[in-house]
Write an enzyme that holds these catalytic residues in place. Sequence first.
Site, PDB file in Angstrom:
ATOM      1  N   ASN A 111       8.753 -41.206  10.098  1.00  0.00           N
ATOM      2  CA  ASN A 111       8.593 -41.159  11.554  1.00  0.00           C
ATOM      3  C   ASN A 111       9.817 -41.814  12.170  1.00  0.00           C
ATOM      4  OD1 ASN A 111       7.845 -41.476  14.222  1.00  0.00           O
ATOM      5  ND2 ASN A 111       6.282 -43.030  13.812  1.00  0.00           N
ATOM      6  N   TRP A 112      10.661 -41.002  12.790  1.00  0.00           N
ATOM      7  CA  TRP A 112      11.904 -41.548  13.347  1.00  0.00           C
ATOM      8  C   TRP A 112      11.685 -42.220  14.711  1.00  0.00           C
ATOM      9  CZ3 TRP A 112      16.809 -38.017  12.322  1.00  0.00           C
ATOM     10  CH2 TRP A 112      17.080 -38.040  10.949  1.00  0.00           C
ATOM     11  N   LYS A 113      10.484 -42.098  15.249  1.00  0.00           N
ATOM     12  CA  LYS A 113      10.189 -42.671  16.576  1.00  0.00           C
ATOM     13  C   LYS A 113      11.272 -42.223  17.567  1.00  0.00           C
ATOM     14  CE  LYS A 113       8.068 -46.490  14.165  1.00  0.00           C
ATOM     15  NZ  LYS A 113       7.494 -47.805  14.251  1.00  0.00           N
TER      16      LYS A 113
ATOM     17  N   HIS B 136      -0.648 -42.711  16.562  1.00  0.00           N
ATOM     18  CA  HIS B 136       0.183 -43.831  16.094  1.00  0.00           C
ATOM     19  C   HIS B 136      -0.101 -45.035  16.987  1.00  0.00           C
ATOM     20  CE1 HIS B 136       3.638 -46.333  15.195  1.00  0.00           C
ATOM     21  NE2 HIS B 136       3.789 -45.631  14.096  1.00  0.00           N
TER      22      HIS B 136
ATOM     23  N   GLU C 287       1.701 -47.111  18.322  1.00  0.00           N
ATOM     24  CA  GLU C 287       2.583 -47.228  19.505  1.00  0.00           C
ATOM     25  C   GLU C 287       2.111 -46.299  20.623  1.00  0.00           C
ATOM     26  OE1 GLU C 287       6.230 -46.669  17.344  1.00  0.00           O
ATOM     27  OE2 GLU C 287       5.885 -48.602  16.360  1.00  0.00           O
TER      28      GLU C 287
ATOM     29  N   GLU D 286      -2.294 -47.734   8.840  1.00  0.00           N
ATOM     30  CA  GLU D 286      -1.135 -48.531   9.234  1.00  0.00           C
ATOM     31  C   GLU D 286      -1.595 -49.805   9.943  1.00  0.00           C
ATOM     32  OE1 GLU D 286       2.562 -45.989   9.614  1.00  0.00           O
ATOM     33  OE2 GLU D 286       1.542 -45.812  11.527  1.00  0.00           O
TER      34      GLU D 286
ATOM     35  N   GLY E 174       7.039 -52.334  11.267  1.00  0.00           N
ATOM     36  CA  GLY E 174       8.343 -52.813  11.735  1.00  0.00           C
ATOM     37  C   GLY E 174       8.542 -54.318  11.624  1.00  0.00           C
TER      38      GLY E 174
ATOM     39  N   SER F 285       6.027 -51.168   7.002  1.00  0.00           N
ATOM     40  CA  SER F 285       7.086 -51.872   6.254  1.00  0.00           C
ATOM     41  C   SER F 285       7.200 -51.424   4.800  1.00  0.00           C
ATOM     42  CB  SER F 285       6.896 -53.396   6.348  1.00  0.00           C
ATOM     43  OG  SER F 285       7.037 -53.818   7.689  1.00  0.00           O
TER      44      SER F 285
ATOM     45  N   GLY G  44       8.520 -45.737   8.816  1.00  0.00           N
ATOM     46  CA  GLY G  44       9.298 -45.754  10.051  1.00  0.00           C
ATOM     47  C   GLY G  44      10.758 -46.029   9.756  1.00  0.00           C
ATOM     48  N   GLY G  45      11.162 -47.305   9.898  1.00  0.00           N
ATOM     49  CA  GLY G  45      12.578 -47.690   9.803  1.00  0.00           C
ATOM     50  C   GLY G  45      13.281 -47.165   8.559  1.00  0.00           C
TER      51      GLY G  45
HETATM   52  C1  PEP Z   1       5.510 -46.541  11.466  1.00  0.00           C
HETATM   53  O1  PEP Z   1       6.132 -46.518  12.496  1.00  0.00           O
HETATM   54  O2  PEP Z   1       4.554 -45.768  11.317  1.00  0.00           O
HETATM   55  C2  PEP Z   1       5.916 -47.494  10.439  1.00  0.00           C
HETATM   56  C3  PEP Z   1       5.144 -47.615   9.380  1.00  0.00           C
HETATM   57  O3  PEP Z   1       7.065 -48.191  10.650  1.00  0.00           O
HETATM   58  P1  PEP Z   1       7.829 -49.130   9.590  1.00  0.00           P
HETATM   59  O4  PEP Z   1       7.888 -48.385   8.287  1.00  0.00           O
HETATM   60  O5  PEP Z   1       9.180 -49.350  10.189  1.00  0.00           O
HETATM   61  O6  PEP Z   1       7.029 -50.381   9.471  1.00  0.00           O
END
Ligand code: PEP
Length: 247
Positions: free
Chosen positions: A9-11, A92, A94, A162, A168, A207, A228-229
């Site tokens: 997920n590049w957000k 999600h 967010e 999640e 993050g 993470s 994500g990241g």
């Molecule tokens: C996410 O945004 O769904 C996520 C899991 O982010 P990250 O891997 O950066 O914690």
Amino acid sequence: MRRKLAAGNWKMNGSRAALYELAKMAETLPEDPPEVLICPPAPYIAHAIEMVGPSIMIGAQDCHTAEKGAHTGDIATPMIADLGASHVIVGHSERRTDHGESDSDVRAKADAGLKAGLTSIICIGESEAQYDAGETINVLNAQLRGSVPDDIDPYRTVIAYEPIWAIGTGKTPTLDEIASAHAAIRTTLTDRFGDRADAIRLLYGGSVKPGNASDIFGIPEVDGALVGGASLKADDFVPIITALSES
Ligand code: PEP
């Protein structure tokens, strides 16, 4: 057997130039990779699809519940499918936090994704306060009840667990905590959908990095990850994909 899925997920990150990371990922995938999905920001979905071949699927990060209509700025699931994208992330944390999305909003979005022929990735997860209060499993069960439509295609329904406090932050639950959350999710889905629930894939998100991926993928009932990241760069995401393919 459920096919494993590594989803990125590049957000709201990236650029047209950053899409070259996709080409790099496609070139460096392990042999016999799991399913690989990247969800770039919506303006880049079409470019991303052009950039990669069939080895990497492309999805959207959100959708509207309606097929079309007067909803300025929103994106309908038939449009996402029309571009050639295959998945949509819904609920999600967010989106739930920034846009006040409720479980019933998420359920309607998941339903819209399925009706358009997409795979809906439904995100659930507890807050840090709920985790500290020992409420994780109750929260997950309530979110599953509220966010998962009755009329699912289990092969095109994915649940991403999640923990909000792990997204993050570099923090993750213990392996035992992830295992019990996933076992509880599987039980709840089986109670509701019977044997059909066996086909629903469960992803862990929060993470996930090259350094912890193998341990997380060794947990029973973890069918992959929502990342994500670490999905922004091929150098980070490909080792995670490789760890999944070896699990
Ligand atoms: C996410 O945004 O769904 C996520 C899991 O982010 P990250 O891997 O950066 O914690």
